[in-house]
Write a protein that holds these residues in place. Sequence first.
Motif, short mmCIF file in Angstrom:
data_model
loop_
_atom_site.label_atom_id
_atom_site.label_comp_id
_atom_site.label_asym_id
_atom_site.label_seq_id
_atom_site.Cartn_x
_atom_site.Cartn_y
_atom_site.Cartn_z
N ASN A 141 18.57 -7.21 0.67
CA ASN A 141 18.54 -8.42 1.50
C ASN A 141 19.87 -8.65 2.18
O ASN A 141 20.87 -8.00 1.89
N ARG A 142 19.87 -9.64 3.07
CA ARG A 142 21.06 -9.98 3.85
C ARG A 142 21.31 -11.49 3.78
O ARG A 142 20.47 -12.26 3.30
N VAL A 143 22.47 -11.88 4.29
CA VAL A 143 22.87 -13.29 4.26
C VAL A 143 21.80 -14.19 4.86
O VAL A 143 21.49 -15.27 4.34
N GLY A 144 21.20 -13.76 5.96
CA GLY A 144 20.18 -14.58 6.61
C GLY A 144 18.95 -14.84 5.76
O GLY A 144 18.27 -15.85 5.95
N ASP A 145 18.66 -13.95 4.81
CA ASP A 145 17.50 -14.15 3.94
C ASP A 145 17.70 -15.35 3.03
O ASP A 145 16.77 -16.13 2.79
N VAL A 146 18.92 -15.50 2.50
CA VAL A 146 19.22 -16.66 1.66
C VAL A 146 19.19 -17.93 2.49
O VAL A 146 18.57 -18.93 2.11
N GLY A 147 19.86 -17.91 3.64
CA GLY A 147 19.90 -19.09 4.49
C GLY A 147 18.53 -19.53 4.96
O GLY A 147 18.21 -20.73 4.95
N TYR A 148 17.70 -18.56 5.36
CA TYR A 148 16.36 -18.89 5.83
C TYR A 148 15.55 -19.55 4.71
O TYR A 148 14.83 -20.53 4.94
N ALA A 149 15.65 -19.01 3.50
CA ALA A 149 14.86 -19.54 2.39
C ALA A 149 15.22 -20.99 2.09
O ALA A 149 14.34 -21.84 1.89
N ILE A 150 16.52 -21.28 2.08
CA ILE A 150 16.97 -22.66 1.82
C ILE A 150 16.54 -23.58 2.96
O ILE A 150 15.99 -24.67 2.73
N GLN A 151 16.77 -23.15 4.19
CA GLN A 151 16.42 -23.96 5.36
C GLN A 151 14.93 -24.26 5.40
O GLN A 151 14.52 -25.42 5.61
N ASN A 152 14.12 -23.26 5.21
CA ASN A 152 12.68 -23.44 5.26
C ASN A 152 12.19 -24.40 4.19
O ASN A 152 11.36 -25.28 4.44
N HIS A 153 12.73 -24.26 2.98
CA HIS A 153 12.31 -25.10 1.86
C HIS A 153 12.61 -26.58 2.15
O HIS A 153 11.80 -27.45 1.83
N CYS A 154 13.76 -26.84 2.76
CA CYS A 154 14.19 -28.22 2.97
C CYS A 154 13.65 -28.83 4.26
O CYS A 154 13.22 -29.99 4.27
N GLU A 155 13.66 -28.07 5.34
CA GLU A 155 13.22 -28.63 6.62
C GLU A 155 11.72 -28.90 6.63
O GLU A 155 11.28 -29.84 7.31
N THR A 156 10.93 -28.13 5.91
CA THR A 156 9.49 -28.39 5.87
C THR A 156 9.18 -29.70 5.17
O THR A 156 8.08 -30.24 5.30
N GLN A 157 10.16 -30.25 4.44
CA GLN A 157 9.98 -31.54 3.78
C GLN A 157 10.74 -32.65 4.50
O GLN A 157 10.91 -33.74 3.96
N GLY A 158 11.21 -32.33 5.70
CA GLY A 158 11.77 -33.36 6.56
C GLY A 158 13.25 -33.62 6.41
O GLY A 158 13.76 -34.61 6.96
N TYR A 159 13.96 -32.75 5.71
CA TYR A 159 15.38 -32.98 5.48
C TYR A 159 16.26 -32.19 6.45
O TYR A 159 15.82 -31.19 7.04
N GLY A 160 17.51 -32.63 6.59
CA GLY A 160 18.45 -31.99 7.49
C GLY A 160 19.36 -31.03 6.75
O GLY A 160 19.95 -31.40 5.72
N VAL A 161 19.49 -29.81 7.25
CA VAL A 161 20.35 -28.79 6.63
C VAL A 161 21.67 -28.75 7.39
O VAL A 161 21.70 -28.44 8.58
N VAL A 162 22.74 -29.05 6.70
CA VAL A 162 24.07 -29.11 7.33
C VAL A 162 24.46 -27.74 7.88
O VAL A 162 24.29 -26.71 7.20
N ARG A 163 24.97 -27.73 9.10
CA ARG A 163 25.35 -26.47 9.77
C ARG A 163 26.85 -26.19 9.67
O ARG A 163 27.27 -25.05 9.64
N GLU A 164 27.65 -27.26 9.67
CA GLU A 164 29.10 -27.09 9.80
C GLU A 164 29.77 -26.57 8.53
O GLU A 164 30.92 -26.11 8.58
N LEU A 165 29.10 -26.67 7.40
CA LEU A 165 29.68 -26.28 6.11
C LEU A 165 28.75 -25.28 5.44
O LEU A 165 27.53 -25.44 5.46
N VAL A 166 29.35 -24.26 4.80
CA VAL A 166 28.55 -23.16 4.26
C VAL A 166 29.09 -22.72 2.91
O VAL A 166 30.22 -23.05 2.53
N GLY A 167 28.27 -21.94 2.18
CA GLY A 167 28.75 -21.27 0.99
C GLY A 167 29.65 -20.10 1.36
O GLY A 167 29.92 -19.85 2.54
#
Length: 272
Positions: A141-167
């Motif tokens: 896998n790649r970095v985008g796979d982790v990011g996509y999984a987190i983003q998809n899980h949260c945005e489908t429930q109506g939440y905002g995923v912060v862009r300016e700060l990262v792991g």
Amino acid sequence: MIIVKTKEEIELMRLSALVVSKTLGMLAKEVKAGVTTNQLDKLAEDFIRAQGALPGFKGLYDCPSTLLCSVNEAVVHGLPTDRPLEDGDIVSIDCGALMNEFYGDHAYTFEVGEVDPETKKLIEVTKESLYVGIREFKSGNRVGDVGYAIQNHCETQGYGVVRELVGHGLGRKMHEDPEMPNYGRRGRGKKFIEGMVVAIEPMINGGTHRVKQLKDGWTIVTLDGKPSVHFEHDVALVDGKPEILSTFAYVYEALGITSDEENEFRQQALIL
């Protein structure tokens, strides 16, 4: 450049991570209405030094404190203050420790007294997204796979995923390559390598993903004033699979919570 760790170095990093985990467990009993985050900060510094470690944040980038305590609409990087916590608050406590020349970096969002149901759900979904992301930190896998999984899980429930700060990567420096965004596209970004160690840390807002920085030069808050939640684990890639080096077990023990959420990410038993 990604700095790969040997198995021996990963075990040293586990010890550093567990200092932070134990610190969060100690603080779990102290987070209550009437307590200030400055008081929590002093307790944490004394505890970390008693473990034979150094506070990982204090002095780093001129950070003045051992903890970063982000209350309610504060996303991350909140400086400790003399404001007493109140019933219904949430506080994300981010903590670092330096031991054996390696850093641990770990965060948990605590509830203060009775928290409203909407905020409770935000906490639950954000913690779920942490493990959803960790599950994608594996060979192939790649970095985008982790990011996509987190983003998809949260945005489908109506939440905002912060862009300016990262792991980020973790090791002899607090921040190493690669950056680990909580958003992305599958199959994109740097490929995961055996021996990598990263801090995966979803920062999820109850409303808009947009944030701003306060005049203290540290605290990041949501633009709409809605609450934000932050969880973080240190994770190594061992034998092609994610191995959690940190743990919430000490927090759960202090709070009387039973959980098996970390079991699938442990190749060796955790002894408290």
